[in-house]
Design an enzyme around this catalytic site. Structure first.
Site, PDB file in Angstrom:
ATOM      1  NE  ARG A  73      14.456 -17.916   5.112  1.00 43.47           N
ATOM      2  CZ  ARG A  73      14.342 -16.597   5.021  1.00 43.47           C
ATOM      3  NH1 ARG A  73      15.291 -15.818   4.117  1.00 43.47           N
ATOM      4  NH2 ARG A  73      13.680 -15.799   5.917  1.00 43.47           N
ATOM      5  CE  LYS A 120      15.670  -9.022   5.417  1.00 46.98           C
ATOM      6  NZ  LYS A 120      15.014 -10.374   5.648  1.00 46.98           N
TER       7      LYS A 120
HETATM    8  C1  LIG Z   1      13.794  -9.871   5.318  1.00 45.67           C
HETATM    9  C2  LIG Z   1      12.586 -10.730   5.962  1.00 45.67           C
HETATM   10  C3  LIG Z   1      11.310 -10.278   5.606  1.00 45.67           C
HETATM   11  C4  LIG Z   1      11.050  -8.986   4.979  1.00 45.67           C
HETATM   12  O1  LIG Z   1      11.126  -9.503   3.418  1.00 45.67           O
HETATM   13  P1  LIG Z   1      10.699  -8.304   2.285  1.00 45.67           P
HETATM   14  O2  LIG Z   1      10.632  -9.176   0.900  1.00 45.67           O
HETATM   15  O3  LIG Z   1      11.881  -7.280   2.231  1.00 45.67           O
HETATM   16  O4  LIG Z   1       9.391  -7.591   2.569  1.00 45.67           O
HETATM   17  C5  LIG Z   1      10.309 -10.840   6.163  1.00 45.67           C
HETATM   18  N1  LIG Z   1      10.557 -11.981   6.953  1.00 45.67           N
HETATM   19  C6  LIG Z   1      11.621 -12.382   7.134  1.00 45.67           C
HETATM   20  C7  LIG Z   1      11.729 -13.729   8.026  1.00 45.67           C
HETATM   21  C8  LIG Z   1      12.808 -11.871   6.834  1.00 45.67           C
HETATM   22  O5  LIG Z   1      13.970 -12.225   6.827  1.00 45.67           O
END
Ligand SMILES: *Cc1c(COP(=O)(O)O)cnc(C)c1O
Length: 354
Positions: A128, A35
């Site tokens: 969350r 993302k």
């Molecule tokens: C964005 C996201 C991640 C990745 O997070 P980083 O801090 O970029 O490694 C992992 N799990 C979920 C559910 C996310 O939304």
């Protein structure tokens, strides 16, 4: 083309490959999170070539962009019921916490003659997403057995996102034990125990990762070469895969305090100023519409940011390491928020350097 984001393909591939190899030795495989760069396929290719096991994104629209890659894809954000049909179509696996949603996924999986895999999310205290009350787990797995087109393949958690809770032996240990409990009582094999994001990697780096955690979902660590529990740099990763490049459109000597009565700036805040005398200032053609409210850092440590409005970035170049003129480019390092905004901005050219 300016402004642009320079993307170093080989450095990105190194970062992903380095993590794959290192974490393999700790029994952890990587779901690479795309993302941060809006899942642009030409960029994702570097990560796929590096040998990650899964591609993961929070948006179905991004998974659609990745559909040509032969890896299984994980939807990270809890599915919208209104999107359930597309989720089944484009994600092999989704993270879930709501029975109504899993029923909707089951319905569309049946219609598409598919088995849709799910990872049940457990909230270990960050508040969350995920099941918070562990007493509900029995009822959920009982009911999941009746959904013939849903296959629970794992449990997972997300930390350090809303509540800032740091992953440790205690909370991740609870996740692993919960997995064992589920396997013993519900006749399912949980092949994935997903222990979080880039805030969990310090445990691996310190060889303290809880036994039984076998997946991490990593964006930041691969893209920016940093971990997010303590904000530390990963020494064996590149921090400059992505760079913002913007062009100077004005250079003038001006006082450091505005002249006249001070009201609100372009974003409704009342600004304050330190009087440092007359300074050499440059205006760059990039602004908050591109990088949002997020932090960007000049690569030249002798340049400082004075402020920005929607389309302009104002920097102090009095002490710059090199002489600068109108038309010159300046480079900036990016945080995760700035990277996401810049990648999303249609005004920023994405320049992949191979
Ligand atoms: C964005 C996201 C991640 C990745 O997070 P980083 O801090 O970029 O490694 C992992 N799990 C979920 C559910 C996310 O939304």
């Amino acid at each position: 083309m300016n402004p642009r984001i320079d993307i170093n393909y080989d450095k990105l591939k190194h970062n992903a490959n380095n993590m794959v190899n290192k974490y393999q030795q700790h029994g952890v495989h990587i779901a690479a999170v795309t993302k941060g760069f809006c899942a642009v396929p030409e960029i994702a290719k570097a990560i796929v070539e590096a040998g990650v096991k899964y591609l993961a994104d929070s948006r179905v629209e991004n998974l659609i962009k990745l559909k040509e890659f032969p890896l299984e894809k994980i939807l990270l954000r809890l599915p919208m019921i209104s999107q359930a049909e597309k989720v089944v179509q484009y994600a092999d696996i989704s993270l879930n916490s709501e029975m109504e949603t899993m029923k909707a996924l089951n319905k569309y999986a049946a219609a598409q003659n598919k088995l849709h895999k799910i990872i049940l999310m457990i909230d270990l205290g960050d508040l969350r997403e995920g099941i918070f009350d562990e007493k509900q787990i029995d009822a959920i797995f009982d009911e999941l057995k009746t959904l013939k087109h849903i296959q629970p393949i794992g449990i997972g958690t997300n930390l350090t996102c809303f509540g800032g809770v740091i992953p440790d032996e205690k909370n991740l240990g609870r996740l692993v034990n919960l997995g064992k409990y589920i396997e013993e009582n519900f006749d399912v094999k949980l092949e994935i125990i997903s222990g979080g994001n880039s805030s969990s990697i310090y445990l691996v780096e310190e060889s303290r990762m809880v036994q039984g955690i076998n997946q991490l979902r990593l964006g930041e660590a691969i893209l920016l070469g940093t971990e997010s529990a303590y904000g530390k740099i990963l020494e064996d990763q590149y921090q400059d895969v992505f760079k913002l490049v913007a062009e100077i459109v004005e250079i003038k000597e001006k006082p450091s305090v505005p002249i006249g009565e001070i009201g609100r700036d372009a974003f409704g805040n009342v600004p304050t100023f330190n009087d440092r005398g007359v300074r050499q200032r440059a205006i760059l053609a990039v602004g908050k519409q591109d990088f949002g409210m997020h932090e960007i850092t000049p690569m030249d440590k002798n340049i400082s940011i004075l402020g920005s409005s929607s389309d302009h970035l104002i920097v102090d170049i009095t002490d710059s390491s090199e002489p600068l003129k109108v038309g010159d480019e300046l480079q900036f390092a990016l945080g995760y928020g700035a990277l996401m905004s810049l990648m999303t901005s249609e005004y920023v050219y994405k320049n992949i350097i191979k």
